[in-house]
Design an enzyme around this catalytic site. Structure first.
Site, PDB file in Angstrom:
ATOM      1  N   HIS A 283     114.232  83.451  71.303  1.00 15.16           N
ATOM      2  CA  HIS A 283     112.854  83.343  70.531  1.00 15.16           C
ATOM      3  C   HIS A 283     111.113  83.939  71.257  1.00 15.16           C
ATOM      4  O   HIS A 283     110.171  84.585  70.768  1.00 15.16           O
ATOM      5  CB  HIS A 283     112.371  82.366  70.279  1.00 15.16           C
TER       6      HIS A 283
ATOM      7  N   HIS B 214     118.180  78.633  63.919  1.00 13.97           N
ATOM      8  CA  HIS B 214     116.771  79.314  64.070  1.00 13.97           C
ATOM      9  C   HIS B 214     116.561  80.924  64.050  1.00 13.97           C
ATOM     10  O   HIS B 214     118.022  81.203  64.970  1.00 13.97           O
ATOM     11  CB  HIS B 214     115.804  79.060  65.260  1.00 13.97           C
TER      12      HIS B 214
HETATM   13 ZN   LIG Z   1     117.827  77.406  67.682  1.00 17.20          ZN
END
Ligand SMILES: [Zn+2]
Length: 317
Positions: free
Chosen positions: A134, A173
């Site tokens: 991320h 994710h």
């Molecule tokens: Zn994740």
């Protein structure tokens, strides 16, 4: 060492990189990205695969981090002088031990790339935290300080002169940071399956970068069949056509049905299946070279089963 052990070591050309500092990164009470996650992975690998070749991760250098990150992010992470936990975003916390953990996590990927490119290992798995996918060029977010896999991929391009590297990301994710860092870089292709909608909100099919981004958003509740179809029909064919010279894997185990942060329904066999597909693809194009890095996964049992299934397949050459 007898002859049998020597033979086994030749066959087991997988290296594991980790560092004790990664266990000391303290996110505070009740945080899902907790040290026990890495403890569970290390314990599962040590118990399940006692002959593994463990290596201590070095620190990434400033120059290696600056290939993908802004100097301001390095300063925020490394020069905070944190006494108490400092939140970088609502989910992402810096403790006194975090700078060292972040440097070792990124350094693991660098060392793994060097090992597979220099022929000292066939594949490598980096059992590290904090996770990375991320983190964008300028921002720590979503439990991630530095983007470990992006730092490693940039090292493969710059240090080893590769023209085509691919990153396969099966964390539940979307790896918004990895996508953002490479969406204008033709030497890197990024492939992701992820639950959608879910944090961080990116990863729609139409996000294609310069044609080098391939996203397979999957609905909450998606299980083995949907996941395997997405890889078989959408992601793996494009990955195969790209013919990467080195394959990176962002290995998150939070698409497991036990995971508390998402609603996908995979089990350990699905992680093993995809690893097998990726392994075969790397054998066709990349002399088998794979560098895999731990990303998310917030249920300890799912982490144990998932990492063991993943690494077991990475060993077989
Ligand atoms: Zn994740």
């Amino acid at each position: 060492m007898d002859g049998c052990d020597e033979l086994r070591n030749v066959e087991l050309s997988l290296r594991i990189y980790t560092h004790a500092a990664c266990l000391a990164h303290d996110t505070g009470p009740g945080h899902p990205e907790r040290p026990q996650r890495l403890g569970a992975v290390v314990e599962a690998l040590r118990d399940g695969l006692p002959d593994l070749d463990w290596h201590e991760a070095p620190r990434a250098t400033r120059g290696q981090l600056l290939r993908v990150h802004a100097a301001a992010l390095l300063a925020a992470v490394l020069e905070s002088g944190a006494d108490a936990p400092i939140p970088l975003d609502p989910d992402t916390v810096l403790s006194p031990a975090s700078p060292e953990a972040a440097l070792r996590a990124a350094g693991a990927g660098i060392a793994a790339v060097d090992a597979v490119m220099n022929g000292q290992a066939g594949t490598a798995f980096c059992a590290v935290r904090p996770p990375g996918h991320h983190a964008t060029g300028g921002e720590a977010m979503g439990f991630c300080l530095f983007n470990n896999i992006a730092v490693a991929a940039a090292h493969a391009l710059d240090r080893h002169g590769l023209a085509r590297v691919a990153i396969a990301d099966f964390d539940v994710h979307h790896g918004n940071g990895t996508q953002a860092i490479f969406e204008h870089e033709p030497r890197v292709m990024y492939f992701s399956s992820h639950q959608y909608p879910l944090y961080p909100g990116t990863g729609a099919r139409q996000e294609r970068g310069i044609g080098n981004i391939v996203n397979a958003p999957l609905p909450p509740g998606a299980g083995s069949r949907t996941f395997r179809e997405a890889w078989r029909e959408r992601l793996l064919p494009e990955l195969d056509a790209f013919a990467p010279q080195l394959l990176f894997v962002s290995a998150g185990f939070d698409a497991h049905w036990r995971d508390p942060l998402a609603q996908m329904q995979l089990d350990a066999e699905d992680f093993g299946w995809l690893t097998g597909e990726l392994h075969a693809l790397a054998a066709r194009h990349a002399a088998g070279r794979i560098v895999s890095m731990l990303e998310g996964g917030y249920d300890l049992q799912a982490l144990r089963e998932g990492s063991l299934a993943h690494v077991r397949v990475l060993i077989d050459s």
